[in-house]
Design an enzyme around this catalytic site. Structure first.
Site, mmCIF file in Angstrom:
data_model
loop_
_atom_site.group_PDB
_atom_site.id
_atom_site.type_symbol
_atom_site.label_atom_id
_atom_site.label_comp_id
_atom_site.label_asym_id
_atom_site.label_seq_id
_atom_site.Cartn_x
_atom_site.Cartn_y
_atom_site.Cartn_z
ATOM 1 N N MET A 1 2.312 -7.536 -4.053
ATOM 2 C CA MET A 1 2.243 -8.925 -3.596
ATOM 3 C C MET A 1 3.504 -9.670 -4.021
ATOM 4 O O MET A 1 3.736 -9.900 -5.219
ATOM 5 C CB MET A 1 0.995 -9.615 -4.155
ATOM 6 N N ALA A 2 4.302 -10.027 -3.015
ATOM 7 C CA ALA A 2 5.562 -10.726 -3.275
ATOM 8 C C ALA A 2 5.267 -12.040 -3.987
ATOM 9 O O ALA A 2 4.363 -12.779 -3.611
ATOM 10 C CB ALA A 2 6.273 -10.988 -1.955
ATOM 11 N N GLN B 1 7.642 -0.658 -3.809
ATOM 12 C CA GLN B 1 7.595 -0.862 -2.356
ATOM 13 C C GLN B 1 8.920 -1.417 -1.841
ATOM 14 O O GLN B 1 9.508 -2.321 -2.449
ATOM 15 C CB GLN B 1 6.469 -1.821 -1.965
ATOM 16 N N CYS C 1 4.044 -6.332 6.548
ATOM 17 C CA CYS C 1 4.290 -7.747 6.257
ATOM 18 C C CYS C 1 4.467 -8.553 7.548
ATOM 19 O O CYS C 1 5.333 -8.246 8.366
ATOM 20 C CB CYS C 1 5.531 -7.901 5.384
ATOM 21 N N LYS D 1 2.448 1.543 3.981
ATOM 22 C CA LYS D 1 1.370 0.546 4.023
ATOM 23 C C LYS D 1 1.488 -0.197 5.349
ATOM 24 O O LYS D 1 2.558 -0.721 5.673
ATOM 25 C CB LYS D 1 1.497 -0.403 2.842
ATOM 26 N N ASN E 1 -7.816 -1.256 2.477
ATOM 27 C CA ASN E 1 -7.423 -2.501 1.813
ATOM 28 C C ASN E 1 -7.887 -3.721 2.608
ATOM 29 O O ASN E 1 -7.795 -3.751 3.817
ATOM 30 C CB ASN E 1 -5.886 -2.517 1.655
ATOM 31 N N GLY E 2 -8.395 -4.695 1.875
ATOM 32 C CA GLY E 2 -8.710 -5.981 2.483
ATOM 33 C C GLY E 2 -10.026 -6.562 2.034
ATOM 34 O O GLY E 2 -11.081 -5.960 2.239
ATOM 35 N N GLY F 1 -5.724 -6.677 -3.773
ATOM 36 C CA GLY F 1 -4.638 -7.628 -4.018
ATOM 37 C C GLY F 1 -5.119 -8.906 -4.663
ATOM 38 O O GLY F 1 -5.157 -9.034 -5.892
ATOM 39 N N ARG F 2 -5.567 -9.845 -3.826
ATOM 40 C CA ARG F 2 -5.819 -11.203 -4.298
ATOM 41 C C ARG F 2 -6.891 -11.298 -5.373
ATOM 42 O O ARG F 2 -6.747 -12.089 -6.317
ATOM 43 C CB ARG F 2 -6.160 -12.098 -3.097
#
Ligand SMILES: Cc1cc2nc3c(=O)[nH]c(=O)nc-3n(C[C@H](O)[C@H](O)[C@H](O)COP(=O)(O)O)c2cc1C
Length: 337
Positions: free
Chosen positions: A21-22, A79, A110, A151, A213-214, A237-238
């Site tokens: 995660m940028a 990544q 992205c 990804k 993912n998600g 991620g989040r």
């Protein structure tokens, strides 16, 4: 129960990955995750291959996002993104040989305009599975024997879901694992991740692992996704920003251990302060405070008094102010004080 997966020769155990995660998965956050445990493979933020080559050619050092990568504990996935084979190859080769990355992951997901529109990279490349295959093939060669992974998202739009074609291209070119975020690029982060579409990708892959993912938010959901869908692993991620101890909870559940109680609000506050110290150590005071504001916002989500805390913490501009707001406002109920 699935308790590990293989990416090339690397065993990922548990089969639970932390998402790149940028702006978030910097050195300090990765250090925090390692302390807390439960992540099978940690990823960096995405690194621009073009910036790496440009800076190298002009003696400007390396992109900030590679800070610490050379020495930090393994396993670690780095990544990278771009659309140019030579550029990707150059960075990937360096990452494998000099940085000793455990995995080089290619970003084809992205949707941010700066990447997808202006740089024709990230999710833009999903329109052309053949090109994805070529890029993967070049990177696989450049980093061998270090595994290359990719990804992706489901496709560009709901009318153009082509994750299976892209998956075939990735595996055909020697990719060692594929992560699929169950949204289209057009969706950005709207709607729900579609795990039935993620599951369809498994029918195309011959032998490499599929990582779904998600929208996984809880340990129970994580285990449910692993059990119910034909995925070999999951990536989060989040929810790992809001509750960094989530990975440890998942690991316990996967091993059939009794779940630990959720950390108390007081323990959560301690963790937020530990995280702050790691960020300060890495980024210094000024940038550290600015960066940490966004992490503090995550820690406060769904907690009592969170809105008030967020309003205040978003405005702090010094270390002391940050500490003051956390100690006076971080949502600690009177009984826990
Ligand atoms: C702030 C933010 C930054 C992200 N940066 C990246 C990135 O650098 N590379 C990438 O492949 N995905 C990136 N993503 C997407 C995540 O890796 C992940 O696919 C997405 O958040 C869905 O998973 P989640 O619901 O568990 O968060 C980013 C997502 C967010 C919210």
């Amino acid at each position: 129960m699935k308790t590990s997966l293989k990416i090339g020769n690397l065993t990922v155990s548990p089969p639970v990955l932390s998402a790149p995660m940028a702006g978030y998965t910097n050195y300090a956050y990765r250090e925090l995750l390692r302390r807390l445990g439960g992540v099978g493979l940690i990823a960096t933020e995405m690194v621009s291959a073009r910036a790496f080559v440009y800076m190298g050619a002009r003696g400007l050092g390396e992109p900030e996002r590679l800070w610490g990568v050379q020495d930090e504990p393994r396993p670690l996935a780095v990544q990278i993104w771009d659309n140019c084979p030579e550029t990707l190859e150059e960075l990937a080769g360096k990452l494998a040989r000099d940085f000793k990355a455990s995995v080089v992951d290619l970003n084809f997901g992205c949707p941010a305009p700066a990447i997808a529109k202006r740089s024709a990279s990230g999710s833009y490349l999903l329109r052309d599975p053949e090109k994805v295959g070529k890029l993967v093939g070049r990177v696989v060669k450049a980093c061998y024997p270090t595994p290359t992974t990719a990804k992706i998202r489901l496709g560009l739009t709901a009318d153009a879901i082509n994750a299976r074609d892209v998956a075939q291209a990735v595996e055909g070119a020697g990719g060692a694992a594929l992560t699929v975020h169950g949204r289209t690029a057009r969706q950005m982060y709207a709607g729900d991740a579609d795990w039935d579409e993620i599951a369809k990708v498994k029918t195309t892959l011959r032998s490499i692992p599929l990582i779904g993912n998600g929208d996984i938010k809880t340990a129970e959901q994580a285990v449910e996704r692993l059990e119910r869908y034909p995925v070999d692993g999951i990536m989060i991620g989040r929810a790992g920003l809001d509750r960094p101890w989530l990975f440890r909870e998942i690991e316990r559940l996967l091993h059939g251990e009794t779940p630990e109680p959720e950390p108390t609000l007081l323990e959560q506050r301690e963790l937020l302060l530990d995280h702050f110290q790691l960020v300060l150590k890495r980024f210094g005071s000024e940038l550290g405070v600015t960066l940490m504001r966004r992490f503090a916002v995550c820690y406060s989500k769904g907690r009592p008094g969170g809105r008030n805390f967020r309003n205040k913490i978003s405005r702090v501009s010094s270390e002391q102010e940050f500490l003051n707001v956390v100690s006076s406002e971080f949502i600690v109920k009177p009984t826990e004080n």
